[in-house]
Design an enzyme around this catalytic site. Structure first.
Site, PDB file in Angstrom:
ATOM      1  N   THR A  17       0.836  -1.077  -0.054  1.00 20.58           N
ATOM      2  CA  THR A  17      -0.114   0.018   0.000  1.00 20.58           C
ATOM      3  C   THR A  17       0.795   1.090   0.028  1.00 20.58           C
ATOM      4  O   THR A  17       2.028   1.253   0.641  1.00 20.58           O
ATOM      5  CB  THR A  17      -0.829  -0.043   1.025  1.00 20.58           C
ATOM      6  OG1 THR A  17      -1.864  -1.081   1.146  1.00 20.58           O
ATOM      7  CG2 THR A  17      -1.601   1.142   1.226  1.00 20.58           C
ATOM      8  N   GLY A  18       0.438   2.399  -0.627  1.00 20.06           N
ATOM      9  CA  GLY A  18       1.165   3.577  -0.656  1.00 20.06           C
ATOM     10  C   GLY A  18       1.357   4.084  -2.089  1.00 20.06           C
ATOM     11  O   GLY A  18       1.238   3.220  -3.097  1.00 20.06           O
ATOM     12  N   GLY A  71       6.415  -0.671  -0.468  1.00 26.22           N
ATOM     13  CA  GLY A  71       7.308   0.330   0.004  1.00 26.22           C
ATOM     14  C   GLY A  71       7.660   0.210   1.349  1.00 26.22           C
ATOM     15  O   GLY A  71       7.196  -0.800   2.192  1.00 26.22           O
ATOM     16  N   ASP A  73       8.824   3.052   4.930  1.00 30.12           N
ATOM     17  CA  ASP A  73       9.193   4.516   5.519  1.00 30.12           C
ATOM     18  C   ASP A  73      10.499   4.564   6.080  1.00 30.12           C
ATOM     19  O   ASP A  73      11.045   5.850   5.817  1.00 30.12           O
ATOM     20  CB  ASP A  73       7.933   4.760   6.747  1.00 30.12           C
ATOM     21  CG  ASP A  73       6.770   4.484   6.205  1.00 30.12           C
ATOM     22  OD1 ASP A  73       6.067   5.491   5.442  1.00 30.12           O
ATOM     23  OD2 ASP A  73       5.852   3.779   6.858  1.00 30.12           O
ATOM     24  N   LYS A  83       7.326   0.340   8.797  1.00 31.20           N
ATOM     25  CA  LYS A  83       6.220   0.370   7.689  1.00 31.20           C
ATOM     26  C   LYS A  83       4.975   0.854   8.391  1.00 31.20           C
ATOM     27  O   LYS A  83       5.059   0.676   9.692  1.00 31.20           O
ATOM     28  CB  LYS A  83       5.871  -0.916   7.004  1.00 31.20           C
ATOM     29  CG  LYS A  83       6.972  -1.036   6.041  1.00 31.20           C
ATOM     30  CD  LYS A  83       7.024  -2.551   5.253  1.00 31.20           C
ATOM     31  CE  LYS A  83       5.552  -2.729   4.642  1.00 31.20           C
ATOM     32  NZ  LYS A  83       5.310  -1.583   3.739  1.00 31.20           N
ATOM     33  N   GLY A  84       3.794   1.308   7.850  1.00 31.48           N
ATOM     34  CA  GLY A  84       2.578   1.563   8.319  1.00 31.48           C
ATOM     35  C   GLY A  84       2.319   2.876   8.319  1.00 31.48           C
ATOM     36  O   GLY A  84       1.331   3.311   8.921  1.00 31.48           O
ATOM     37  N   GLY A  86       1.177   4.387   6.183  1.00 29.66           N
ATOM     38  CA  GLY A  86      -0.379   4.362   5.223  1.00 29.66           C
ATOM     39  C   GLY A  86      -1.446   3.737   5.916  1.00 29.66           C
ATOM     40  O   GLY A  86      -2.519   3.492   5.609  1.00 29.66           O
ATOM     41  N   GLU A  92      -0.091  -5.844   5.535  1.00 30.65           N
ATOM     42  CA  GLU A  92       1.119  -5.909   5.038  1.00 30.65           C
ATOM     43  C   GLU A  92       1.942  -6.969   5.485  1.00 30.65           C
ATOM     44  O   GLU A  92       2.800  -7.788   5.093  1.00 30.65           O
ATOM     45  CB  GLU A  92       1.896  -4.349   5.059  1.00 30.65           C
ATOM     46  CG  GLU A  92       1.169  -3.434   4.215  1.00 30.65           C
ATOM     47  CD  GLU A  92       1.897  -2.162   4.337  1.00 30.65           C
ATOM     48  OE1 GLU A  92       1.604  -1.346   3.549  1.00 30.65           O
ATOM     49  OE2 GLU A  92       2.440  -2.043   5.624  1.00 30.65           O
TER      50      GLU A  92
END
Length: 213
Positions: A17-18, A71, A73, A83-84, A86, A92
């Site tokens: 996601t993203g 992707g 962060d 991650k996270g 989004g 994920e």
């Protein structure tokens, strides 16, 4: 996009996601690569896949996936990730764990020596928000309730500021052990297998987990 080189015809993909993943989805659709279907990590990703005519599968029916593309962060030299941003961290993490290979796509600004400058997202069952926040403080961070809609799972997110994460695997386990936590955005126990890093000059660098650790 470099990640397309790893997608084989008729394979089953997990898709994150993203904004970076959105570019990948559009490129996949334009490439003409024939895939067997995709498991989406969010409602938004499912809708984008379907808009291109790509079949979205239920993970329970798909079984193990060949490849997960997403992707991040932040990424450290060991290809452990945060991650996270989004809000899709739980799905994920599930899909990454259900995939034989996890390819992560980032730009060079996401590379760090030590994880934690980006606030660590933690997905929490709503009734446990205050309790979990107090436990996060005990672990050394300042949790902030993320305003806005709930996650696709109906839960809330605490963004945890102030961690300097020198033991990503240990911290991931410690946070996940707090009652009320669904999961957190550390992808350390199952990090990326391959990191594709886009540089300002247009070059793409490929880093492998075994070499990084």
């Amino acid at each position: 996009m470099a990640a397309l080189e790893y997608v084989q015809n008729d394979s089953l993909l997990g898709v994150g996601t993203g904004s970076t993943v959105n570019v990948f989805i559009d490129a996949l659709a334009a490439s003409g690569t024939r895939i067997g279907g995709a498991v989406a990590s969010s409602i938004a990703t499912a809708e984008r896949l379907q808009s291109h005519g790509i079949e979205v599968l239920d993970l329970n029916l798909a079984g193990q996936l060949e490849l997960y593309i997403d992707g991040a962060d932040e990424s450290d030299p060991g290809l452990r990730l945060i991650k996270g941003g989004g809000g899709a961290l739980t799905r994920e993490k599930i899909i990454a764990s259900a995939s034989r290979e996890f390819i992560c796509i980032v730009d060079q600004s996401k590379q760090v020596e030590v994880l934690g400058e980006f606030p660590l997202p933690v997905e929490v069952i709503p009734m446990a928000r205050s309790f979990v926040a107090r436990e996060i403080v005990r672990l050394g961070a300042d949790p902030e309730y993320r305003e806005g809609p709930a996650t696709d799972n109906g839960n809330i997110i605490l963004d945890c500021h102030g961690f300097s994460i020198t033991d990503p695997i240990g911290l991931e386990a410690a946070i996940n052990a707090i009652p009320g936590v669904v999961t957190n955005g550390l992808f350390a126990a199952r990090g990326a297998d391959l990191l594709l890093v886009g540089h300002d000059n247009g070059d793409v660098e490929t880093l492998k987990a075994a070499a990084a650790d």
